[in-house]
Design an enzyme around this catalytic site. Structure first.
Site, PDB file in Angstrom:
ATOM      1  N   GLU A  40       0.822  -1.215   0.000  1.00 29.49           N
ATOM      2  CA  GLU A  40       0.000   0.000   0.000  1.00 29.49           C
ATOM      3  C   GLU A  40       0.855   1.263   0.000  1.00 29.49           C
ATOM      4  O   GLU A  40       1.712   1.435   0.869  1.00 29.49           O
ATOM      5  CB  GLU A  40      -0.902  -0.021   1.255  1.00 29.49           C
ATOM      6  N   HIS A  91      -2.556  10.757  -0.136  1.00 33.55           N
ATOM      7  CA  HIS A  91      -2.701   9.389  -0.618  1.00 33.55           C
ATOM      8  C   HIS A  91      -2.764   9.363  -2.144  1.00 33.55           C
ATOM      9  O   HIS A  91      -2.142   8.527  -2.792  1.00 33.55           O
ATOM     10  CB  HIS A  91      -3.980   8.786  -0.032  1.00 33.55           C
ATOM     11  N   ASP A 143       4.307 -14.581  11.414  1.00 35.36           N
ATOM     12  CA  ASP A 143       2.922 -14.927  11.078  1.00 35.36           C
ATOM     13  C   ASP A 143       2.021 -13.737  11.417  1.00 35.36           C
ATOM     14  O   ASP A 143       1.643 -13.534  12.571  1.00 35.36           O
ATOM     15  CB  ASP A 143       2.539 -16.169  11.899  1.00 35.36           C
ATOM     16  N   LYS A 162      -7.087  -1.014  11.931  1.00 32.32           N
ATOM     17  CA  LYS A 162      -6.552  -1.477  10.643  1.00 32.32           C
ATOM     18  C   LYS A 162      -5.305  -0.655  10.303  1.00 32.32           C
ATOM     19  O   LYS A 162      -4.303  -1.191   9.822  1.00 32.32           O
ATOM     20  CB  LYS A 162      -7.617  -1.338   9.552  1.00 32.32           C
TER      21      LYS A 162
HETATM   22  C1  MEV Z   1      -5.786   2.900   5.378  1.00 30.11           C
HETATM   23  O1  MEV Z   1      -5.060   1.770   4.985  1.00 30.11           O
HETATM   24  C2  MEV Z   1      -5.768   3.075   6.875  1.00 30.11           C
HETATM   25  C3  MEV Z   1      -6.651   4.197   7.440  1.00 30.11           C
HETATM   26  O2  MEV Z   1      -8.012   4.025   7.012  1.00 30.11           O
HETATM   27  C4  MEV Z   1      -6.547   4.118   8.941  1.00 30.11           C
HETATM   28  C5  MEV Z   1      -7.497   5.058   9.679  1.00 30.11           C
HETATM   29  O3  MEV Z   1      -8.586   5.391   9.169  1.00 30.11           O
HETATM   30  O4  MEV Z   1      -7.133   5.434  10.813  1.00 30.11           O
HETATM   31  C6  MEV Z   1      -6.226   5.542   6.932  1.00 30.11           C
END
Ligand code: MEV
Length: 431
Positions: A86, A384, A286, A270
């Site tokens: 990413e 991004h 892992d 995430k």
């Molecule tokens: C993207 O890979 C991760 C985010 O969505 C994390 C977040 O919203 O804090 C930018």
């Protein structure tokens, strides 16, 4: 961590060509020519090695390996290898580490490397009597587990405790669950703990009069946590349009949103795992085990929440903290089979599994801070999309210098789309 006298603060690292970056890292970590060849992907995991790792192998699959800069952890400079597909992840984490550095870097800690193995016992006549019998045999069970502990016991690890959990009402009737707690030293420990619980199973049947079904580790490794904490002075957070104070406030609000709401906490966590998984993959660990442990830990109160906490200190600085289970190893498994994994550990100067877990905690916190700072200020899409433009340009067929030209036009026109990239590329080629 090796006490490098050199700094991980490498301004302009991202602007250098890949070969120069690789050379800087090679020098930093004293990599041999062979190791350098692995680092840049000339050598590395090949089909023959892959064939020994999994079944039905037909090839290998490569991913980008980047280096996160600027990390200062317990006073030691660290360069962090990250394997991730990413865009923005490595840039964001490095930028965040630079800001935490202004507040003195990270303070990290980790628990002893205690893994939990579970033994499921059915058909027990009286759960309480059976539980008492297990407890009465605690010392004998620990000795039996150590019989199969091998190198882990020789290195000072081994069985530490036996716990019993009663599940009187399940869909399949009452169950007695025996937990073996084992110090696995520098291993991730799955093999060690699984071997130990399989070895204990017949003894547990004899002691309880029950019938053992599952014998397997738990990935909720909540005895094996790591934590990282850091502070950023408010002044370091000021932007063109916002004061440092306003940014601190916005980040605290974003953090509180994730603490309170599972929908937000899932995305927030995430982002944390974007960083932690990337380091795990670089080191041959892992990452699914880490994912399941992290999310289960985030639900420990019965309501899924955030793994980080953000507060404003009395002097107005932002204080950030993360704590989560991190069962990682630096011996055994893919850490030794994948040629790049050993190099990743060497770059970080790691000599124990606990150090790796602590670095991962600092990376997870940085990644999370970078994401919520962007979200709470200018939004995530601007930065991004700039990174994304590169992938779009390459996908459209741009090569070499064309990539930069196409990216510049896409960004300038604020129109980062595949069709536009193709049109710009056609124009460039036509010239
Ligand atoms: C993207 O890979 C991760 C985010 O969505 C994390 C977040 O919203 O804090 C930018």
């Amino acid at each position: 961590m090796t006490d490098h006298t050199h700094t991980s603060r490498l301004p302009g690292f991202y602007k250098r060509p890949l070969a120069e970056r690789a050379a800087i890292v090679a020098q930093w970590a004293n990599l041999t020519p062979d190791e350098q060849a692995v680092l840049i992907g000339v050598r590395g995991l090949n089909a023959a090695a892959a064939d020994n790792m999994i079944e039905n192998a037909v090839g290998v699959y490569a991913l980008p390996l980047g280096i996160a800069t600027n990390f200062l952890i317990n006073g030691v400079d660290v360069l962090v290898p990250m394997v991730v597909e990413e865009p923005s992840v490595v840039a964001a984490v490095s930028n965040a580490a630079r800001l935490f550095r202004e507040g003195g870097g990270f303070t990290t800690a980790s628990d002893e490397p205690i893994m939990i193995g579970q033994i499921q016992v059915m058909d027990v006549e009286d759960l309480f009597v059976a539980a008492g019998a297990i407890k009465a045999n605690r010392a004998r069970l620990l000795t039996l587990a150590d019989e199969v502990g091998g190198s882990i016991v020789r290195r000072g690890g081994g069985a530490r405790d036996i716990e019993v959990r009663l599940l009187p009402e399940t869909g399949a009737g009452p169950m007695l669950i025996v937990h073996l707690l084992m110090d696995v030293r520098d291993a991730m420990g799955a093999n060690a703990i699984n071997t130990a619980v399989e070895h204990l199973a017949p003894h547990v049947e004899a002691i309880t009069g029950g019938r053992v079904v599952l014998r397997i580790l738990s990935n909720l490794t909540d005895r094996r946590k790591a934590s990282a904490e850091g502070v950023i002075p408010a002044a370091a957070l000021a932007t063109e349009s916002l004061s440092g104070d306003q940014v601190v406030q916005a980040v605290v609000e974003a953090g509180a949103f994730a603490e309170a709401d599972p929908y937000r906490a899932t995305t927030h966590n995430k982002g944390i795992m974007n960083g932690i998984d990337a380091v795990a993959i670089a080191c041959g660990n892992d990452w699914r085990a880490l994912e399941s442990g992290a999310h289960a830990y985030a639900s420990r109160s019965g309501r899924y929440t955030s793994l980080t906490r953000y507060r404003k200190d009395a002097d107005g600085s932002l204080r950030a903290r993360i704590e989560l289970p991190l069962s990682v190893g630096i011996v055994g498994g893919a850490t030794r089979v994948h040629p790049a994994a050993g190099i990743a550990l060497k770059i970080m100067g790691i000599t124990s599994a606990g150090q790796l877990a602590q670095i991962m905690a600092a990376v997870g916190l940085s990644q999370n801070f970078a994401a919520i700072r962007a979200l709470a200020t200018e939004g995530i899409q601007r930065g991004h999309m700039r990174m994304h433009a590169r992938q779009i340009a390459v996908a459209a067929g741009a090569q070499g210098a064309e990539v930069g030209q196409v990216v510049a036009r896409l960004v300038q026109e604020d129109n980062i789309r595949a069709e536009r990239a193709q049109a710009i590329l056609a124009e460039i080629k036509g010239q």
